[in-house]
Design an enzyme around this catalytic site. Structure first.
Site, PDB file in Angstrom:
ATOM      1  N   LYS A 226     -93.769  37.127 -12.268  1.00 19.66           N
ATOM      2  CA  LYS A 226     -94.715  36.015 -12.378  1.00 19.66           C
ATOM      3  C   LYS A 226     -94.211  34.813 -11.588  1.00 19.66           C
ATOM      4  CE  LYS A 226     -95.396  33.311 -16.218  1.00 19.66           C
ATOM      5  NZ  LYS A 226     -95.752  31.897 -16.027  1.00 19.66           N
TER       6      LYS A 226
ATOM      7  N   ASP B  96     -99.492  32.650 -11.504  1.00 19.38           N
ATOM      8  CA  ASP B  96     -99.960  31.932 -12.698  1.00 19.38           C
ATOM      9  C   ASP B  96    -100.104  30.443 -12.396  1.00 19.38           C
ATOM     10  OD1 ASP B  96    -100.540  31.251 -15.315  1.00 19.38           O
ATOM     11  OD2 ASP B  96     -98.451  31.347 -15.990  1.00 19.38           O
TER      12      ASP B  96
ATOM     13  N   LYS C 112    -103.093  28.761 -13.134  1.00 15.30           N
ATOM     14  CA  LYS C 112    -104.066  28.234 -14.117  1.00 15.30           C
ATOM     15  C   LYS C 112    -105.108  27.307 -13.486  1.00 15.30           C
ATOM     16  CE  LYS C 112    -100.985  28.686 -18.114  1.00 15.30           C
ATOM     17  NZ  LYS C 112     -99.719  29.073 -17.465  1.00 15.30           N
TER      18      LYS C 112
ATOM     19  N   ASP D  59    -111.157  23.833 -11.906  1.00 20.63           N
ATOM     20  CA  ASP D  59    -111.766  22.899 -10.958  1.00 20.63           C
ATOM     21  C   ASP D  59    -113.243  23.282 -10.823  1.00 20.63           C
ATOM     22  OD1 ASP D  59    -112.119  21.034  -8.779  1.00 20.63           O
ATOM     23  OD2 ASP D  59    -109.973  21.222  -8.361  1.00 20.63           O
TER      24      ASP D  59
ATOM     25  N   THR E 241    -100.947  27.164 -26.078  1.00 20.86           N
ATOM     26  CA  THR E 241    -100.295  27.199 -27.396  1.00 20.86           C
ATOM     27  C   THR E 241     -99.515  25.912 -27.670  1.00 20.86           C
ATOM     28  OG1 THR E 241     -98.527  28.459 -26.384  1.00 20.86           O
ATOM     29  CG2 THR E 241    -100.131  29.703 -27.653  1.00 20.86           C
TER      30      THR E 241
ATOM     31  N   ARG F 139     -86.944  33.450 -20.024  1.00 25.09           N
ATOM     32  CA  ARG F 139     -85.548  33.096 -20.278  1.00 25.09           C
ATOM     33  C   ARG F 139     -84.656  34.205 -20.838  1.00 25.09           C
ATOM     34  NH1 ARG F 139     -87.373  27.634 -22.943  1.00 25.09           N
ATOM     35  NH2 ARG F 139     -89.145  29.030 -23.271  1.00 25.09           N
TER      36      ARG F 139
HETATM   37  O1  C5P Z   1     -90.234  31.516 -23.028  1.00 25.41           O
HETATM   38  P1  C5P Z   1     -90.109  32.319 -21.748  1.00 25.41           P
HETATM   39  O2  C5P Z   1     -89.044  31.783 -20.849  1.00 25.41           O
HETATM   40  O3  C5P Z   1     -89.988  33.814 -22.007  1.00 25.41           O
HETATM   41  O4  C5P Z   1     -91.528  32.077 -21.031  1.00 25.41           O
HETATM   42  C1  C5P Z   1     -92.068  32.954 -20.114  1.00 25.41           C
HETATM   43  C2  C5P Z   1     -93.296  32.410 -19.469  1.00 25.41           C
HETATM   44  O5  C5P Z   1     -94.421  32.417 -20.348  1.00 25.41           O
HETATM   45  C3  C5P Z   1     -93.160  30.977 -18.955  1.00 25.41           C
HETATM   46  O6  C5P Z   1     -93.509  31.011 -17.571  1.00 25.41           O
HETATM   47  C4  C5P Z   1     -94.137  30.177 -19.759  1.00 25.41           C
HETATM   48  O7  C5P Z   1     -94.782  29.189 -18.998  1.00 25.41           O
HETATM   49  C5  C5P Z   1     -95.157  31.214 -20.208  1.00 25.41           C
HETATM   50  N1  C5P Z   1     -95.904  30.877 -21.430  1.00 25.41           N
HETATM   51  C6  C5P Z   1     -95.325  30.754 -22.676  1.00 25.41           C
HETATM   52  N2  C5P Z   1     -96.058  30.500 -23.790  1.00 25.41           N
HETATM   53  C7  C5P Z   1     -97.341  30.363 -23.681  1.00 25.41           C
HETATM   54  C8  C5P Z   1     -97.973  30.482 -22.455  1.00 25.41           C
HETATM   55  C9  C5P Z   1     -97.210  30.745 -21.342  1.00 25.41           C
HETATM   56  O8  C5P Z   1     -94.130  30.877 -22.821  1.00 25.41           O
HETATM   57  N3  C5P Z   1     -98.025  30.157 -24.770  1.00 25.41           N
END
Ligand code: C5P
Length: 229
Positions: free
Chosen positions: A31, A59, A61, A64, A116, A208
């Protein structure tokens, strides 16, 4: 289809991104979000695709007017992005314009319903939405898919409810995943890869826990093993 893993390349440079892609050999999807895209430029999408042989979830988003979103969807399809995102709240015409722009290509459109990071009070007092997130998410998901989106991004907790309104053909992509061995970071409500797969996710997005792991390739293998149950 078996649930697929997407590694989120939330890093600051093309070289860091490409090092991560190489280290995560077992993962087929990556991504590219706003952070990397704005720093490295659109060529990162073609490089990951052509030089590394991986598929890209772009991604950005979009939100527009329909013409602008249609043109931007066309540009993402030209780059070879397999998945792109837009905000469902842009409305039916905007979603339809994006769908029309990618028709005949391999690019699929995902709608984001309610971020979220927004709670019910913020939705009411700041956004002015007379619904709770629990009401708005399935309504927007249904409207987006009826308007041409190929699927939706949903939290793992929303995945089964969203699946019930969008049908089994639509794609459901879930971030907010934490394997049992990973720290929670700032994710307050998360599930494991297996739980997300059981809730009906076609793709899970993990950032992460893979990026910060001392051996990202090993972290990918752990997640894939857990997905396969
Ligand atoms: O928390 P982590 O590092 O696993 O996040 C992975 C991806 O998911 C990030 O790019 C974050 O922007 C996206 N994301 C999220 N929670 C959401 C929507 C998107 O963690 N509700």
């Amino acid at each position: 289809m078996a649930t697929e893993l997407i590694t989120a390349l939330d890093v600051d440079s093309e070289s860091e991104a490409l090092d991560t892609v190489k280290a995560c050999e077992g993962c087929s999807w990556f991504k590219v979000g706003l952070q990397l895209f704005v720093r490295s430029g659109p060529q990162i999408v073609t490089t990951i695709r052509e030089s590394c042989g991986k598929r890209v979830f772009l991604d950005l988003k979009y939100h527009d007017i329909p013409n602008t979103v249609g043109q931007a969807a066309c540009a993402a399809a030209d780059l070879g992005a397999s998945l792109i995102t837009l905000h469902a709240s842009g409305g039916r015409k905007m979603i339809a314009a994006a769908r029309e722009a990618v028709e005949g290509t391999d690019t699929r459109i995902l709608a984001v319903t309610v971020l979220t990071s927004l709670d019910d009070r913020m939705l009411r007092d700041e956004v002015g939405l007379p619904e709770t997130a629990g009401e708005a998410v399935p309504r927007l998901a249904r409207m987006a898919v009826e308007s041409g989106a190929h699927g939706v991004v949903a939290s793992p907790h929303e995945a089964s409810g969203v699946r019930a309104v969008v049908g089994k053909e639509a794609l459901v992509v879930t971030p907010g995943i934490r394997p049992a061995w990973a720290v929670a970071d700032d994710q307050a409500r998360f599930t494991t890869p297996r739980e997300a797969a059981e809730a009906g996710a076609d793709f899970i997005v993990v950032g992460r826990p893979i990026l910060k792991h001392p051996n990202p390739g090993e972290a990918v293998e752990h997640v894939l093993k857990e997905l396969r149950g």
